[in-house]
Scaffold this active site. Structure first.
Site, short mmCIF file in Angstrom:
data_model
loop_
_atom_site.label_atom_id
_atom_site.label_comp_id
_atom_site.label_asym_id
_atom_site.label_seq_id
_atom_site.Cartn_x
_atom_site.Cartn_y
_atom_site.Cartn_z
N TYR A 76 3.49 19.37 -8.73
CA TYR A 76 2.23 19.80 -8.11
C TYR A 76 1.92 21.21 -8.59
O TYR A 76 2.80 22.08 -8.58
CB TYR A 76 2.36 19.78 -6.59
CG TYR A 76 1.13 20.27 -5.85
CD1 TYR A 76 -0.04 19.52 -5.85
CD2 TYR A 76 1.15 21.49 -5.17
CE1 TYR A 76 -1.17 19.97 -5.16
CE2 TYR A 76 0.02 21.94 -4.47
CZ TYR A 76 -1.13 21.17 -4.48
OH TYR A 76 -2.23 21.62 -3.79
N ASP A 92 5.27 26.84 -14.26
CA ASP A 92 4.64 27.08 -12.97
C ASP A 92 5.75 27.50 -12.01
O ASP A 92 6.46 26.67 -11.46
CB ASP A 92 3.92 25.83 -12.49
CG ASP A 92 3.25 26.04 -11.13
OD1 ASP A 92 3.41 27.15 -10.56
OD2 ASP A 92 2.57 25.12 -10.65
N LYS A 126 3.02 32.58 -3.84
CA LYS A 126 3.99 32.55 -2.73
C LYS A 126 4.73 33.88 -2.53
O LYS A 126 4.16 34.79 -1.96
CB LYS A 126 4.91 31.34 -2.89
CG LYS A 126 4.06 30.06 -2.81
CD LYS A 126 4.76 28.75 -2.72
CE LYS A 126 3.71 27.67 -2.44
NZ LYS A 126 3.78 26.50 -3.26
C1 LIG Z 1 2.37 25.99 -3.86
C2 LIG Z 1 2.29 25.68 -5.31
C3 LIG Z 1 1.09 25.80 -6.03
C4 LIG Z 1 -0.22 26.07 -5.35
O1 LIG Z 1 -0.28 27.31 -4.75
P1 LIG Z 1 -1.40 27.55 -3.61
O2 LIG Z 1 -1.22 28.98 -3.26
O3 LIG Z 1 -1.09 26.59 -2.52
O4 LIG Z 1 -2.72 27.27 -4.24
C5 LIG Z 1 1.13 25.62 -7.39
N1 LIG Z 1 2.26 25.32 -8.02
C6 LIG Z 1 3.44 25.19 -7.37
C7 LIG Z 1 4.67 24.90 -8.14
C8 LIG Z 1 3.49 25.35 -6.00
O5 LIG Z 1 4.64 25.17 -5.36
#
Ligand SMILES: *Cc1c(COP(=O)(O)O)cnc(C)c1O
Length: 434
Positions: A148, A243, A271
């Site tokens: 994701y 990511d 995060k």
């Molecule tokens: C949480 C997450 C996202 C999205 O971040 P948001 O701040 O919720 O838009 C993208 N990539 C990874 C790997 C994530 O865990």
């Protein structure tokens, strides 16, 4: 319609929320649908614990879905935000604190020579993909099934997290023409990646990957998998995007790329670097980053990008991580003890489980495993997970409310928290075994 005599404050809030907000939530997994429980309404948090709207305490393993490496309401973060607040909430101009955050990021993650701050992880991956396409002048993107990357149109293909939890093949509203630019292959399948490059020569702009997958539950990379991605992208003139929105400053200070010794071209963060406030970032080789406006032709902007409050929180967290050099080994030790205890408790109750863990990220899959990709993750017994989740919740332990999410241990979790969690888990497993 009669009102039940004893409706809790939480229930009352949930009912009002449902009338005003789709599903009563501002992000789907918060609805607790996959676990058949009433959504928890948070009132406050401190350290490893949160309190709900009815004053009930929980040991929290959601950790705001990743940001709270230092736990809730950390003193340094609170102080930094208060101080920033006194100076003003937003300027739409550059502040020194943004430069400080950029410096802290580039020092911790050497593959990031230059970095741009945005407001969320979604914005970070969206921008990184645009940059990769603009830089390579190619359109196709390779992603992995069950990973994701936020709710970016072209990345909502075979996605994990809530998309997997609600069993949506993809999202409505994403034109097939966009989705056609995304090639989804199984995680940990190096051969499938090689093949996709053979099938689309000179067309692939980037491979984007969660180097430790966290959004199909926690799934570590197989030995050599990330190395193959590095080699195959370099050989084919495509960019490798890690990511690390979840893994950055989580599995190591320098993220999964430090842990596995791989240097991606671009990295996305979020995060933890916002300390619980909205921040995302994308960065990488200076030569690539200089393709972004105003240096170059790839456009990306943000009214609140680099927001002073969010940046102050991020700086406070990263400075604390710089000072507490043994924080990752402490998290490793504590989380390992928790993980081993959970596996032992499950074994005693004869409940088949597979526990995947990297540092302070873990998922207890209700399958004998191994879980190495989305297909094997999907073999988990979600009914059993839900029953376990509810038994834990009733006894004051808050796990992520889906089999396809990762639990987080924070630096605020104590040995006592671990013991309480294990005692509770033994009771919960005993109930399942009945
Ligand atoms: C949480 C997450 C996202 C999205 O971040 P948001 O701040 O919720 O838009 C993208 N990539 C990874 C790997 C994530 O865990």
């Amino acid at each position: 319609m009669s009102t039940p005599a004893k409706r809790s404050h939480s229930q009352e809030i949930v009912e009002r929320a449902k009338q005003l907000i789709p599903g009563g939530v501002n992000s789907p997994v918060r609805a607790f649908r996959a676990v058949g429980a009433l959504p928890l309404i948070a009132a406050r948090g401190r350290g490893s614990q949160i309190t709900d709207a009815d004053g009930k305490y929980y040991i929290d393993y959601i950790g705001a879905w990743g940001p709270l490496l230092l736990g809730h309401a950390h003193t340094d973060v609170e102080r930094a935000v208060h101080q920033a607040l006194e100076r003003g909430t937003a300027f739409g101009l550059t502040t020194e604190a943004e430069v400080r955050l950029a410096q802290l990021i580039t020092e911790a993650v050497p593959s990031i020579e230059k970095v741009r701050l945005v407001n969320s992880g979604t914005e970070a991956t969206m921008s990184a993909i645009r940059l990769a396409r603009g830089y390579t002048r190619r359109n196709l993107v390779v992603k992995f099934i069950g990973c994701y990357h936020g709710h970016v149109d072209s990345l909502l293909v075979k996605a994990g997290s809530g998309v997997a939890t609600f069993a949506l093949p993809e999202s409505a509203g994403v034109p097939p023409e966009f989705a056609a630019l995304t090639l989804a292959v199984p995680f940990n399948d190096a051969e499938a990646v090689q093949k996709v490059f053979v099938q689309h020569p000179g067309k692939i702009a980037a491979v984007i990957v969660e180097p430790v997958a966290g959004n199909m539950g926690c799934v570590p990379p197989k030995e050599g998998f990330l190395q193959t991605l590095r080699e195959v992208t370099a050989r084919n003139g495509a960019l490798l995007i890690f990511d690390e929105v979840m893994t950055g400053f989580r599995v190591a200070r320098g993220g999964a790329q430090e842990l596995y010794g791989i240097r991606p071209d671009l990295t996305t963060l979020g995060k933890i670097i916002g300390g619980g406030l909205p921040v995302g970032a994308y960065g990488g080789r200076a030569e690539i980053m200089d393709t972004v406006a105003p240096e170059g032709p790839v456009y990306q902007a943000g009214t609140l990008a680099g927001n002073p409050l969010a940046v102050a929180a991020g700086v406070a967290v990263l400075e604390e991580l710089g000072r507490r050099t043994n924080i990752y080994s402490e998290l490793e030790t504590r989380t390992r003890r928790l993980a081993e205890g959970l596996v032992e408790a499950a074994r005693k109750a004869k409940v088949p489980v597979c526990l995947n863990r990297v540092g302070s990220m873990f998922t207890l899959f209700f399958t004998s495993g191994p879980v190495v990709d989305f297909e094997t993750a999907s073999a988990a017994d979600r009914e059993r997970f839900a029953a376990f989740f509810r038994a834990m919740l009733e006894r004051g332990i808050l796990l992520p409310p889906s089999q396809f999410e990762t639990a987080f241990v924070s630096a605020a979790h104590t040995d006592r928290d671990v013991e309480t969690t294990l005692e509770t888990a033994r009771e919960a497993f005993a109930l399942l075994a009945e």
